[in-house]
Design an enzyme around this catalytic site. Structure first.
Site, PDB file in Angstrom:
ATOM      1  N   LYS A   1       0.794  -1.241   0.000  1.00  0.00           N
ATOM      2  CA  LYS A   1       0.000   0.000   0.000  1.00  0.00           C
ATOM      3  C   LYS A   1       0.824   1.289   0.000  1.00  0.00           C
ATOM      4  CE  LYS A   1      -3.403  -1.149  -0.592  1.00  0.00           C
ATOM      5  NZ  LYS A   1      -3.770  -1.911  -1.833  1.00  0.00           N
TER       6      LYS A   1
ATOM      7  N   THR B   1       1.329   0.203  -7.351  1.00  0.00           N
ATOM      8  CA  THR B   1       0.595   0.187  -8.615  1.00  0.00           C
ATOM      9  C   THR B   1       0.873   1.460  -9.412  1.00  0.00           C
ATOM     10  OG1 THR B   1      -1.107  -0.929  -7.311  1.00  0.00           O
ATOM     11  CG2 THR B   1      -1.695  -0.325  -9.556  1.00  0.00           C
TER      12      THR B   1
ATOM     13  N   HIS C   1       6.816  -7.399  -2.448  1.00  0.00           N
ATOM     14  CA  HIS C   1       6.666  -6.758  -1.132  1.00  0.00           C
ATOM     15  C   HIS C   1       7.649  -7.362  -0.130  1.00  0.00           C
ATOM     16  CE1 HIS C   1       3.212  -4.472  -2.256  1.00  0.00           C
ATOM     17  NE2 HIS C   1       2.327  -5.441  -2.236  1.00  0.00           N
TER      18      HIS C   1
ATOM     19  N   SER D   1      -4.284   2.813   4.706  1.00  0.00           N
ATOM     20  CA  SER D   1      -4.542   2.204   3.399  1.00  0.00           C
ATOM     21  C   SER D   1      -4.551   0.674   3.516  1.00  0.00           C
ATOM     22  CB  SER D   1      -3.479   2.669   2.401  1.00  0.00           C
ATOM     23  OG  SER D   1      -3.708   2.126   1.135  1.00  0.00           O
TER      24      SER D   1
ATOM     25  N   MET E   1      -6.340   6.634 -13.232  1.00  0.00           N
ATOM     26  CA  MET E   1      -6.076   5.231 -12.872  1.00  0.00           C
ATOM     27  C   MET E   1      -7.290   4.596 -12.199  1.00  0.00           C
ATOM     28  SD  MET E   1      -2.071   5.067 -11.722  1.00  0.00           S
ATOM     29  CE  MET E   1      -2.208   3.367 -11.189  1.00  0.00           C
TER      30      MET E   1
ATOM     31  N   LYS F   1      -8.353   6.732  -1.933  1.00  0.00           N
ATOM     32  CA  LYS F   1      -8.287   8.203  -1.864  1.00  0.00           C
ATOM     33  C   LYS F   1      -7.019   8.751  -2.506  1.00  0.00           C
ATOM     34  CE  LYS F   1     -11.141   9.117   2.181  1.00  0.00           C
ATOM     35  NZ  LYS F   1     -11.159   9.688   3.549  1.00  0.00           N
TER      36      LYS F   1
HETATM   37  S1  PPS Z   1      -0.627  -2.893  -3.275  1.00  0.00           S
HETATM   38  O1  PPS Z   1      -1.866  -3.707  -3.081  1.00  0.00           O
HETATM   39  O2  PPS Z   1       0.317  -3.068  -2.167  1.00  0.00           O
HETATM   40  O3  PPS Z   1      -0.009  -3.128  -4.574  1.00  0.00           O
HETATM   41  O4  PPS Z   1      -1.155  -1.389  -3.209  1.00  0.00           O
HETATM   42  P1  PPS Z   1      -0.343  -0.105  -3.694  1.00  0.00           P
HETATM   43  O5  PPS Z   1      -0.531   0.107  -5.125  1.00  0.00           O
HETATM   44  O6  PPS Z   1       1.042  -0.146  -3.167  1.00  0.00           O
HETATM   45  O7  PPS Z   1      -1.047   1.061  -2.889  1.00  0.00           O
HETATM   46  C1  PPS Z   1      -2.376   1.457  -3.078  1.00  0.00           C
HETATM   47  C2  PPS Z   1      -2.492   2.872  -2.569  1.00  0.00           C
HETATM   48  O8  PPS Z   1      -1.900   3.763  -3.538  1.00  0.00           O
HETATM   49  C3  PPS Z   1      -2.884   4.695  -3.974  1.00  0.00           C
HETATM   50  N1  PPS Z   1      -2.648   5.055  -5.377  1.00  0.00           N
HETATM   51  C4  PPS Z   1      -2.505   6.318  -5.794  1.00  0.00           C
HETATM   52  N2  PPS Z   1      -2.489   7.479  -5.111  1.00  0.00           N
HETATM   53  C5  PPS Z   1      -2.329   8.628  -5.833  1.00  0.00           C
HETATM   54  N3  PPS Z   1      -2.211   8.638  -7.187  1.00  0.00           N
HETATM   55  C6  PPS Z   1      -2.228   7.498  -7.905  1.00  0.00           C
HETATM   56  N4  PPS Z   1      -2.103   7.541  -9.221  1.00  0.00           N
HETATM   57  C7  PPS Z   1      -2.365   6.264  -7.198  1.00  0.00           C
HETATM   58  N5  PPS Z   1      -2.425   4.966  -7.577  1.00  0.00           N
HETATM   59  C8  PPS Z   1      -2.591   4.241  -6.439  1.00  0.00           C
HETATM   60  C9  PPS Z   1      -4.197   3.937  -3.770  1.00  0.00           C
HETATM   61  O9  PPS Z   1      -5.293   4.807  -3.821  1.00  0.00           O
HETATM   62  C10 PPS Z   1      -3.935   3.326  -2.398  1.00  0.00           C
HETATM   63  O10 PPS Z   1      -3.898   4.315  -1.364  1.00  0.00           O
HETATM   64  P2  PPS Z   1      -5.167   4.750  -0.498  1.00  0.00           P
HETATM   65  O11 PPS Z   1      -4.638   5.681   0.562  1.00  0.00           O
HETATM   66  O12 PPS Z   1      -5.754   3.506   0.094  1.00  0.00           O
HETATM   67  O13 PPS Z   1      -6.098   5.446  -1.425  1.00  0.00           O
END
Ligand code: PPS
Length: 301
Positions: free
Chosen positions: A53, A57, A115, A145, A240, A264
């Site tokens: 998290k 991605t 991870h 998250s 996204m 978020k």
């Molecule tokens: S995972 O399951 O570990 O692969 O998840 P990961 O991608 O590492 O983390 C997901 C959180 O990243 C946020 N996210 C983004 N935030 C801002 N901009 C963009 N483009 C973006 N893409 C992914 C996603 O919303 C998750 O955070 P939270 O705080 O839950 O919204």
């Protein structure tokens, strides 16, 4: 989606957490352990390493577009990000294992997600001097998250209530081990391993243009400005979230009615979750756990 058996994937049930190689794990990330540890990296492989998290991605999609954004095939329209950037240690019923997905990637360089904490990364990545992109996120937002992700994803253990989750997070009992050791472990590694680019989620939110430019410079890419601008736009949170290939909406173990994957994407959402007492306790504990590192995070921007 090619290679995916949705009926089998639907049989995924919440796993138990157990101690494995010194960290908390679930069997979906340990059942293929021998193949993971013996994984043969190639010198041009790029590893995207994160605590869950932290922005995996987001950065995976930026890398994918930097390398393959111009390929005029169906890839961008039909292949979800978790197939383009396979999750190395994962082995879920109904999905090819991460190792098999990587081994069958048709494109070069291979972009690979993990991870695993630094001490468990397969040795061949270091031996081959692979480029590693590590993304770190401040502990408070990372915990929030992760909590919502566990609530919505059957492939994760039961999170309990928020207070319960937070106590477990602080005690390092979440899957992939303590956040503190994870972020510090890669930070230490960076001091001796120059092919590691350490990024922060907060910097990405504040100025993703600049972070894309820094990534290009680390990767030795001379991507033109207009293309970098396009990539920055395509990888904006709103884009996204709408994009079926990056929003995980094709994964049946996730229940978006509970919480969407793209939730978020903010810095500071922890303020909507931590009570004053939880915050004080967390800060005190954080000071002790992070006293021996020069690593600094921002919890607001
Ligand atoms: S995972 O399951 O570990 O692969 O998840 P990961 O991608 O590492 O983390 C997901 C959180 O990243 C946020 N996210 C983004 N935030 C801002 N901009 C963009 N483009 C973006 N893409 C992914 C996603 O919303 C998750 O955070 P939270 O705080 O839950 O919204």
């Amino acid at each position: 989606m090619e290679g995916v058996d949705f009926a089998l994937l639907n049989t995924v049930t919440r796993p138990e957490v157990f101690e494995f190689e010194g960290i908390s794990m679930v069997h979906y990330f340990t059942d293929n352990w021998e193949k993971v540890q013996n994984f043969q990296a190639r010198p041009d492989d790029i590893l995207v390493a994160t605590y869950p998290k932290a922005g995996t991605t987001w950065v995976s999609y930026i890398l994918d577009l930097l390398y393959f954004g111009n390929i005029a095939d169906e890839r961008q329209a039909s292949m979800p990000i978790f197939m383009r950037v396979p999750f190395l240690e994962s082995i879920f019923p109904g999905l090819p294992s991460g190792v098999d997905l990587v081994d069958n990637l048709p494109t070069t360089p291979r972009l690979i997600k993990t991870h695993l904490p630094v001490q468990l990364v397969p040795k061949s990545f270091w031996e081959q001097n692979c480029k590693v992109v590590y993304v770190a996120r401040n502990a408070k937002d990372n915990a929030v998250s992760y909590f919502h992700f566990e609530r919505m994803n059957k492939g994760q253990p039961e999170p309990g209530d928020w207070n319960n989750f937070l106590q477990n997070f602080m005690e390092g009992k979440k899957v992939f081990g303590p956040w503190y050791d994870h972020v510090c472990g890669y930070w230490e590694k960076k001091q001796t391993y120059s092919n590691l680019h350490y990024m922060f989620f907060e910097d990405m939110v504040e100025d993703s243009r600049c972070e894309v430019e820094r990534l290009c410079s680390f990767l030795g890419l001379s991507t033109p400005l207009e293309e970098r601008e396009r990539i920055t736009e395509c990888t904006h949170f709103d884009k996204m979230k709408e994009n079926k290939m990056t929003n995980y909406s094709t994964v049946p173990t996730m229940d978006f009615k509970i919480s969407p994957f793209m939730r978020k994407g903010k810095v500071g959402d922890w303020k909507n979750h931590f009570t004053v007492a939880q915050n004080e306790q967390f800060d005190e504990h954080y000071k002790q756990r992070m006293q021996n590192t020069s690593l600094q995070f921002r919890t607001e921007i």
